[in-house]
Design a protein around this motif. Sequence first.
Motif, PDB file in Angstrom:
ATOM      1  N   ASN A 485      -1.420  10.328  -5.886  1.00  0.00           N
ATOM      2  CA  ASN A 485       0.014  10.460  -5.622  1.00  0.00           C
ATOM      3  C   ASN A 485       0.497   9.211  -4.893  1.00  0.00           C
ATOM      4  N   ASN A 486       1.140   8.298  -5.616  1.00  0.00           N
ATOM      5  CA  ASN A 486       1.563   7.020  -5.043  1.00  0.00           C
ATOM      6  C   ASN A 486       2.614   7.171  -3.952  1.00  0.00           C
ATOM      7  N   ALA A 487       3.304   8.299  -3.915  1.00  0.00           N
ATOM      8  CA  ALA A 487       4.316   8.508  -2.882  1.00  0.00           C
ATOM      9  C   ALA A 487       3.686   8.873  -1.550  1.00  0.00           C
ATOM     10  N   ASP A 488       2.517   9.467  -1.624  1.00  0.00           N
ATOM     11  CA  ASP A 488       1.899  10.008  -0.416  1.00  0.00           C
ATOM     12  C   ASP A 488       0.820   9.111   0.159  1.00  0.00           C
ATOM     13  N   THR A 489       0.207   8.298  -0.658  1.00  0.00           N
ATOM     14  CA  THR A 489      -0.823   7.391  -0.154  1.00  0.00           C
ATOM     15  C   THR A 489      -1.009   6.237  -1.126  1.00  0.00           C
ATOM     16  N   THR A 490      -1.118   5.026  -0.607  1.00  0.00           N
ATOM     17  CA  THR A 490      -1.313   3.875  -1.483  1.00  0.00           C
ATOM     18  C   THR A 490      -2.377   2.931  -0.937  1.00  0.00           C
ATOM     19  N   GLY A 491      -2.318   2.642   0.340  1.00  0.00           N
ATOM     20  CA  GLY A 491      -3.173   1.602   0.912  1.00  0.00           C
ATOM     21  C   GLY A 491      -2.553   0.237   0.766  1.00  0.00           C
ATOM     22  N   ALA A 492      -1.350   0.159   0.165  1.00  0.00           N
ATOM     23  CA  ALA A 492      -0.673  -1.122  -0.022  1.00  0.00           C
ATOM     24  C   ALA A 492       0.083  -1.491   1.247  1.00  0.00           C
ATOM     25  N   GLN A 493      -0.112  -2.729   1.715  1.00  0.00           N
ATOM     26  CA  GLN A 493       0.586  -3.190   2.904  1.00  0.00           C
ATOM     27  C   GLN A 493       2.096  -3.221   2.662  1.00  0.00           C
ATOM     28  N   VAL A 494       2.868  -2.976   3.730  1.00  0.00           N
ATOM     29  CA  VAL A 494       4.315  -2.858   3.588  1.00  0.00           C
ATOM     30  C   VAL A 494       5.038  -4.179   3.827  1.00  0.00           C
ATOM     31  N   GLY A 495       4.330  -5.203   4.282  1.00  0.00           N
ATOM     32  CA  GLY A 495       4.948  -6.512   4.446  1.00  0.00           C
ATOM     33  C   GLY A 495       6.102  -6.508   5.432  1.00  0.00           C
ATOM     34  N   SER A 496       7.136  -7.264   5.107  1.00  0.00           N
ATOM     35  CA  SER A 496       8.238  -7.478   6.046  1.00  0.00           C
ATOM     36  C   SER A 496       9.136  -6.264   6.232  1.00  0.00           C
ATOM     37  N   THR A 497       8.909  -5.182   5.504  1.00  0.00           N
ATOM     38  CA  THR A 497       9.653  -3.957   5.804  1.00  0.00           C
ATOM     39  C   THR A 497       9.233  -3.406   7.173  1.00  0.00           C
ATOM     40  N   TYR A 498       8.228  -4.024   7.790  1.00  0.00           N
ATOM     41  CA  TYR A 498       7.791  -3.636   9.127  1.00  0.00           C
ATOM     42  C   TYR A 498       8.627  -4.316  10.222  1.00  0.00           C
ATOM     43  N   THR A 628       0.933  -5.617   8.246  1.00  0.00           N
ATOM     44  CA  THR A 628      -0.418  -5.477   7.710  1.00  0.00           C
ATOM     45  C   THR A 628      -0.826  -4.009   7.623  1.00  0.00           C
ATOM     46  N   SER A 629       0.032  -3.111   8.102  1.00  0.00           N
ATOM     47  CA  SER A 629      -0.229  -1.674   7.991  1.00  0.00           C
ATOM     48  C   SER A 629       0.128  -1.194   6.588  1.00  0.00           C
ATOM     49  N   SER A 630      -0.354  -0.010   6.234  1.00  0.00           N
ATOM     50  CA  SER A 630      -0.166   0.482   4.859  1.00  0.00           C
ATOM     51  C   SER A 630       0.257   1.949   4.825  1.00  0.00           C
ATOM     52  N   PRO A 631       1.344   2.310   5.478  1.00  0.00           N
ATOM     53  CA  PRO A 631       1.817   3.702   5.420  1.00  0.00           C
ATOM     54  C   PRO A 631       2.315   4.055   4.027  1.00  0.00           C
ATOM     55  N   SER A 632       2.503   5.329   3.785  1.00  0.00           N
ATOM     56  CA  SER A 632       2.962   5.794   2.472  1.00  0.00           C
ATOM     57  C   SER A 632       4.464   5.601   2.331  1.00  0.00           C
ATOM     58  N   ALA A 633       4.937   5.747   1.107  1.00  0.00           N
ATOM     59  CA  ALA A 633       6.377   5.665   0.857  1.00  0.00           C
ATOM     60  C   ALA A 633       7.112   6.792   1.575  1.00  0.00           C
ATOM     61  N   ILE A 634       6.491   7.957   1.645  1.00  0.00           N
ATOM     62  CA  ILE A 634       7.118   9.082   2.352  1.00  0.00           C
ATOM     63  C   ILE A 634       7.311   8.736   3.823  1.00  0.00           C
ATOM     64  N   ARG A 635       6.286   8.162   4.443  1.00  0.00           N
ATOM     65  CA  ARG A 635       6.373   7.826   5.863  1.00  0.00           C
ATOM     66  C   ARG A 635       7.386   6.700   6.113  1.00  0.00           C
ATOM     67  N   MET A 636       7.435   5.718   5.231  1.00  0.00           N
ATOM     68  CA  MET A 636       8.397   4.626   5.411  1.00  0.00           C
ATOM     69  C   MET A 636       9.831   5.138   5.246  1.00  0.00           C
ATOM     70  N   ALA A 637      10.061   5.987   4.271  1.00  0.00           N
ATOM     71  CA  ALA A 637      11.401   6.554   4.096  1.00  0.00           C
ATOM     72  C   ALA A 637      11.769   7.391   5.315  1.00  0.00           C
TER      73      ALA A 637
END
Length: 901
Positions: A485-498, A628-637
Amino acid sequence: MSEHRRKPPQPQGGGRAAARRGASGAPGGPSGRRAAPRGATGAPSSPSAYGPGAHEGEERPYGGRAEARRAARNGSVGGGGGRRRAAENVGRGRGRGRGQEPVKKRFIDYPRAGKFGARRWLPSWRLVTGLFIGFLGSMLAVIGIAYALVEVPEVAKAARAQNNVYYWADGSQMVATGGETNRQIIKYADIPRAMRNAVISAENKTFNKDKGVDPMGIARAVVNMAKGGQTQGGSTITQQYVKNARLDDQSQTFTRKFKELFISIKVGREVSKEDIMAGYLNTAYYGRNAYGIQAAARAYFGEDAEDLDPSQCALLATVLKGATYYDPAGYPEIDPAANPKANRERAEKRWKWILDEEVKDGRLSAEVRNKYTKFPKLESPRSNVKLSGQIGYLVSLAKAYVINNSDVTAGQLEQGGYEIHTTFDKKKVDQLEDAVEKVRKAKIKPKLRPDKDTHVQFGGASVNPKTGEIEAIYGGEDATKHFTNNADTTGAQVGSTYKPFVLAAAFKNGVRDKDGGELQSDNERTIVNPKSKYSGKNKLKIKNYNGTVWQDKDGKEWLQTNDGQQSYNPPSYMIDLREAMRESVNSAYVQLGMDVGLDKVKAAAMDAGLKDDKSMAGATYPSFSLGTSSPSAIRMAGAYATFADRGKQRDPFSVKEVKKEGDTVYQHKTITKSPFTPEVANNVTDVLRTVVEKGTGTSAKLPGRQVAGKTGTTDGNKSAWFVGYTPQLSTAISMYRLDDDENNSKREFLEMFGTGGEKKIHGASFPAQIWQDYMAEALKGKRAIPFPEPGPIGEIVGDIPPPSPTATEEPEPSDSPSPTPTPTETKSSDPPEPTKSPDPTESCKPWDPRCEDDGGVTDGGGNGGPGGESPPPTGQPNGGNGNGGNNGNDNEGTLFAGPTG
């Protein structure tokens, strides 16, 4: 009357001892003579009446010396006192002469009669023995009755299960699933011997000898738990079969366990070992919605059970320990620790151990064992047709939420019978899927660009800022084909959205004041203003609080690069925080993070709603502020929703209510926190509006609506994000390339240079386009609500005057002009002039960025920033080469290459 005619004193009884003395010729009248009442003849005046000198023929008025002494202590011998003591003697079991009541015997002599002090309350050995025998007899009776009443379970009954019904937010039914349990019962003869051997070696070596229960195993489990060790069941295969087959009661109670124990004993005595083994393997849950060995063989290998080899059987025996943590596909939506990588490592280790145990137990030859050194190839998990598309992701997310937030266990949920009322808006789910598929169909061409457009993944989530409800997600192309489930977990860094979290920390906590380069007290801080100035210089030497250049444990300096090796606003290089956010200038926000304190930055991210789990990178390197963190799309939203609602934070949730048989077993309770003041949150929003209006996020504009958001791109072009919000809805979109085949143990994030026909992928391209398409439809027909006015905050710090005109200017060889902006970018200025440095002889103020020089460090020297050669700390991704940082058209290409998780 004369003295010689006086009637001699009558005997007083004296109990058994006196009677024995009378019988043996002791002085006194006949033994059967009636005893005169004490005091009838008066008390003798001479001690001779009690001693050896008493007249012959006279009988002692008491039964012995001890009684005489007691009488002396209690007063006169005669009178009413004598009668009272006689009565007491009768009550104590004494004085059994004629005219006295006999002592009544009790069935249970407790407290003990005739005993005094502690002995009166100390039970006799007869009492203890009697009670033990009575208890033992009662227990045997209970056991006998229990054994007679319990029934042997039937495998056919265990195959039945009820539906779980999931509902959309509006109350309409989404899907009914669970009742169509994937199970097919097969005969014992069709179960391969290798499977039986693997299970016995792994779970119950004494299976062929025990009687259904293993007392030693239970004892070991109890002792281990008493010592505080890992909980163990101490269960035999028989007990596991009984547990699986009992659908009528899945509660975790002592009564249930007690009943199961007796059923196991009865099954062990009355059912053959073959039937027990077949029953266990036909009722066990193997994950992937597969109940029973036949369904598991099809789900994991696409074969029939009878065709499985020893290696495949060892893998199925492995997942029996717990599919959540041993299925290589992973279940991160239930537990982040159950991610595919960790699960595969656990599965491989246990798979090897089981094969080795079979050799040790003599159930597999070493020669055959040596044939299976490679982990078996697995099928991708498949769901039933009802769970295709986005439905499978929605059900998976809701199911995980119920398990993690209510008293309903995974086992109970598997048995069905629940009504799960979700927060998902069907219309928004369809709109988000349409927006993603529009880009995928138009741009992603795997057949045309197999080396660039394969393994492309999108994820998305939409959260209501006022409630925390997850209204829509995009989990992947199809839940029956892509199982993560790409919305709930990815492991992809969020970059400058941090970076907004860095800004929020600066608005909330301020930066430490500095005096002559010396670090002041942590209490001496200055809250910053959006107009505060920081250096936008490329290859900026990042400094600590006290003005010293930051160095890693090897003494290497950190030189922070900007996208395109670009320096801003020469010759001073000073750029305010609003412009730095708009153009996503890394050097300014990395130094701001250091001035605020990385611990404060991390705290601000968690206050907004991110979790301090494996997705949170270590706050030890300056690059932490760059995502460098990798939270999910749900958590970022959800975290951006905190800014959207003026600093009020609510955890995202997907289930409002759970019912069973009409009774509510779970009801969501919203908890609202206020980690940020409205002034802080509104100023963050105001700065992020600039990003969309005339910065890197212009492709996310919504005509007629105010939008705040941020782009994000990581080093190596391995992930790209856009996270933005209006007052009514907060949405995060991610894009990355990841080979998520469970047979690929590496599962590395891949570069996106050339993906979709683009030179590079950045947050302003596909993610922002998807965000814009979705939000335009999701908010259609709804009133456009403006953001609140930000209000004044903090002070302007770092406003340093330009250098003296007499300063000697030299071009900086490492800087290069900005690349030509793409149509999706908006630059605040023309390509910069060659950068200048002040004359070294010029007097400089502390922390004057104009006085910095590269110290002779070439590209890749020292740390070289996140793109340098020096490796990051443990748990961080590896760095690229010294020329890193030249990726992403939204100026965010300075992160370490590769994911953190």
